[in-house]
Write a protein that holds these residues in place. Structure first.
Motif, PDB file in Angstrom:
ATOM      1  N   LYS A   1      -6.775 -26.373 -14.598  1.00 32.20           N
ATOM      2  CA  LYS A   1      -5.577 -26.055 -15.357  1.00 32.20           C
ATOM      3  C   LYS A   1      -4.937 -24.804 -14.790  1.00 32.20           C
ATOM      4  O   LYS A   1      -5.563 -24.080 -14.023  1.00 32.20           O
ATOM      5  N   VAL A   2      -3.707 -24.569 -15.174  1.00 36.56           N
ATOM      6  CA  VAL A   2      -3.024 -23.323 -14.855  1.00 36.56           C
ATOM      7  C   VAL A   2      -3.002 -22.505 -16.141  1.00 36.56           C
ATOM      8  O   VAL A   2      -2.566 -23.006 -17.185  1.00 36.56           O
ATOM      9  N   VAL A   3      -3.480 -21.262 -16.064  1.00 32.78           N
ATOM     10  CA  VAL A   3      -3.558 -20.402 -17.249  1.00 32.78           C
ATOM     11  C   VAL A   3      -2.720 -19.148 -17.024  1.00 32.78           C
ATOM     12  O   VAL A   3      -2.941 -18.414 -16.057  1.00 32.78           O
ATOM     13  N   ALA A   4      -1.764 -18.915 -17.925  1.00 30.86           N
ATOM     14  CA  ALA A   4      -1.029 -17.655 -17.940  1.00 30.86           C
ATOM     15  C   ALA A   4      -1.811 -16.717 -18.850  1.00 30.86           C
ATOM     16  O   ALA A   4      -1.996 -17.007 -20.032  1.00 30.86           O
ATOM     17  N   THR A   5      -2.313 -15.629 -18.291  1.00 30.68           N
ATOM     18  CA  THR A   5      -3.078 -14.670 -19.082  1.00 30.68           C
ATOM     19  C   THR A   5      -2.145 -13.607 -19.652  1.00 30.68           C
ATOM     20  O   THR A   5      -0.995 -13.478 -19.227  1.00 30.68           O
ATOM     21  N   GLY A   6      -2.656 -12.836 -20.594  1.00 34.41           N
ATOM     22  CA  GLY A   6      -1.919 -11.685 -21.075  1.00 34.41           C
ATOM     23  C   GLY A   6      -1.949 -10.599 -20.015  1.00 34.41           C
ATOM     24  O   GLY A   6      -2.830 -10.596 -19.142  1.00 34.41           O
ATOM     25  N   GLY A   7      -1.023  -9.671 -20.084  1.00 33.83           N
ATOM     26  CA  GLY A   7      -0.955  -8.620 -19.072  1.00 33.83           C
ATOM     27  C   GLY A   7      -2.224  -7.798 -18.947  1.00 33.83           C
ATOM     28  O   GLY A   7      -2.594  -7.370 -17.862  1.00 33.83           O
ATOM     29  N   GLY A   8      -2.918  -7.587 -20.054  1.00 32.71           N
ATOM     30  CA  GLY A   8      -4.127  -6.779 -20.023  1.00 32.71           C
ATOM     31  C   GLY A   8      -5.410  -7.564 -19.831  1.00 32.71           C
ATOM     32  O   GLY A   8      -6.475  -6.972 -19.632  1.00 32.71           O
ATOM     33  N   THR A   9      -5.330  -8.873 -19.874  1.00 32.78           N
ATOM     34  CA  THR A   9      -6.537  -9.702 -19.819  1.00 32.78           C
ATOM     35  C   THR A   9      -7.494  -9.326 -18.695  1.00 32.78           C
ATOM     36  O   THR A   9      -8.690  -9.168 -18.937  1.00 32.78           O
ATOM     37  N   PRO A  10      -7.031  -9.159 -17.449  1.00 37.21           N
ATOM     38  CA  PRO A  10      -7.987  -8.885 -16.370  1.00 37.21           C
ATOM     39  C   PRO A  10      -8.609  -7.488 -16.422  1.00 37.21           C
ATOM     40  O   PRO A  10      -9.546  -7.208 -15.686  1.00 37.21           O
ATOM     41  N   CYS A  11      -8.116  -6.629 -17.304  1.00 35.96           N
ATOM     42  CA  CYS A  11      -8.516  -5.217 -17.308  1.00 35.96           C
ATOM     43  C   CYS A  11      -9.602  -4.882 -18.316  1.00 35.96           C
ATOM     44  O   CYS A  11      -9.996  -3.719 -18.429  1.00 35.96           O
TER      45      CYS A  11
ATOM     46  N   CYS B   1      -4.288 -15.187  -9.326  1.00 30.87           N
ATOM     47  CA  CYS B   1      -3.051 -14.900  -8.597  1.00 30.87           C
ATOM     48  C   CYS B   1      -2.263 -13.835  -9.349  1.00 30.87           C
ATOM     49  O   CYS B   1      -1.894 -14.023 -10.508  1.00 30.87           O
ATOM     50  N   TYR B   2      -2.027 -12.734  -8.669  1.00 27.33           N
ATOM     51  CA  TYR B   2      -1.245 -11.634  -9.221  1.00 27.33           C
ATOM     52  C   TYR B   2       0.216 -11.815  -8.837  1.00 27.33           C
ATOM     53  O   TYR B   2       0.552 -11.902  -7.662  1.00 27.33           O
ATOM     54  N   LEU B   3       1.076 -11.860  -9.845  1.00 34.42           N
ATOM     55  CA  LEU B   3       2.520 -11.927  -9.628  1.00 34.42           C
ATOM     56  C   LEU B   3       3.035 -10.488  -9.628  1.00 34.42           C
ATOM     57  O   LEU B   3       3.225  -9.876 -10.675  1.00 34.42           O
ATOM     58  N   GLU B   4       3.219  -9.969  -8.438  1.00 38.38           N
ATOM     59  CA  GLU B   4       3.603  -8.575  -8.244  1.00 38.38           C
ATOM     60  C   GLU B   4       5.117  -8.436  -8.383  1.00 38.38           C
ATOM     61  O   GLU B   4       5.882  -9.038  -7.627  1.00 38.38           O
ATOM     62  N   THR B   5       5.530  -7.623  -9.353  1.00 36.82           N
ATOM     63  CA  THR B   5       6.944  -7.504  -9.688  1.00 36.82           C
ATOM     64  C   THR B   5       7.324  -6.026  -9.782  1.00 36.82           C
ATOM     65  O   THR B   5       6.607  -5.254 -10.425  1.00 36.82           O
ATOM     66  N   PRO B   6       8.440  -5.606  -9.170  1.00 38.54           N
ATOM     67  CA  PRO B   6       8.870  -4.209  -9.240  1.00 38.54           C
ATOM     68  C   PRO B   6       9.152  -3.774 -10.690  1.00 38.54           C
ATOM     69  O   PRO B   6       9.595  -4.567 -11.517  1.00 38.54           O
TER      70      PRO B   6
ATOM     71  N   PHE C   1      -6.654  -3.372 -10.907  1.00 42.21           N
ATOM     72  CA  PHE C   1      -7.242  -4.652 -11.314  1.00 42.21           C
ATOM     73  C   PHE C   1      -6.456  -5.805 -10.681  1.00 42.21           C
ATOM     74  O   PHE C   1      -7.032  -6.705 -10.084  1.00 42.21           O
ATOM     75  N   TYR C   2      -5.140  -5.761 -10.835  1.00 45.09           N
ATOM     76  CA  TYR C   2      -4.301  -6.825 -10.289  1.00 45.09           C
ATOM     77  C   TYR C   2      -4.473  -6.952  -8.779  1.00 45.09           C
ATOM     78  O   TYR C   2      -4.476  -8.053  -8.234  1.00 45.09           O
ATOM     79  N   GLY C   3      -4.593  -5.813  -8.110  1.00 46.86           N
ATOM     80  CA  GLY C   3      -4.739  -5.806  -6.660  1.00 46.86           C
ATOM     81  C   GLY C   3      -6.016  -6.478  -6.167  1.00 46.86           C
ATOM     82  O   GLY C   3      -6.133  -6.764  -4.983  1.00 46.86           O
TER      83      GLY C   3
END
Length: 174
Positions: free
Chosen positions: A78-88, A103-108, A148-150
């Motif tokens: 499946k594809v899962v959209a996590t919350g912004g803090g989930t990986p932390c 997969c980290y979606l890196e956004t300015p 974390f995202y990195g």
């Protein structure tokens, strides 16, 4: 099979496009899309804002980790959209990496602030803020999340790209 038959976890700051890209990606792959926030709302029987207001962030993070663990245990692709803090929190990033593709979606920052501002009232960490305050909050509150995202397995810049372009780019890296 794409992603080795593993779930794909999209991570990133609020407004990075996890839900939008996730829906597009799931359609392109022909697999289900799940928004972790929706699972939390179902489990709690109330909105995320209400959970934050009444129980606090610590409680929310524990529920979030439990819901993520349930998704991981299902072993469905499946594809899962996590919350912004989930990986932390609670070693969630390592769990997602062990059982799926992150997969980290890196956004300015400036793009994030523009995307978050119209919906600030539904995002608990931005309640009562507007415009420049949101960008400042993003930078101050969330800069600690970037390491974390990195550590995601795939990093894709979303800068000046449509959600469809980001989803297509991600497909080439799976």
């Amino acid at each position: 099979m794409l992603a080795g038959g593993k779930p794909i976890f999209l991570i990133g700051l609020p407004g990075s496009g996890k839900t939008t890209v996730g829906k597009l990606l799931s359609t392109q792959l022909g697999i289900p899309f799940i928004d972790l926030d929706d699972i939390i709302v179902q489990r709690e029987g109330r909105a995320i804002n209400e959970v934050f207001e009444k129980e606090g962030e610590d409680y929310f993070r524990k529920v979030e980790a439990a819901c993520l663990a349930t998704l991981i245990e299902s072993k469905d692709i499946k594809v899962v959209a996590t919350g912004g803090g989930t990986p932390c929190f609670f070693d969630n990033l390592e769990k997602m990496k062990r059982h799926g593709i992150t997969c980290y979606l890196e956004t300015p920052w400036i793009e994030l602030a523009a995307r978050v501002a119209p919906g600030e009232s539904v995002r608990p960490l931005f309640k009562g803020l507007a415009g420049f305050e949101i960008e400042t909050q993003l930078k101050e509150r969330f800069s600690w999340r970037l390491p974390f995202y990195g550590n995601a397995q795939i990093i894709i810049s979303t800068e000046n790209k449509s959600a469809l372009d980001v989803a297509k780019e991600l497909l080439t890296q799976l």
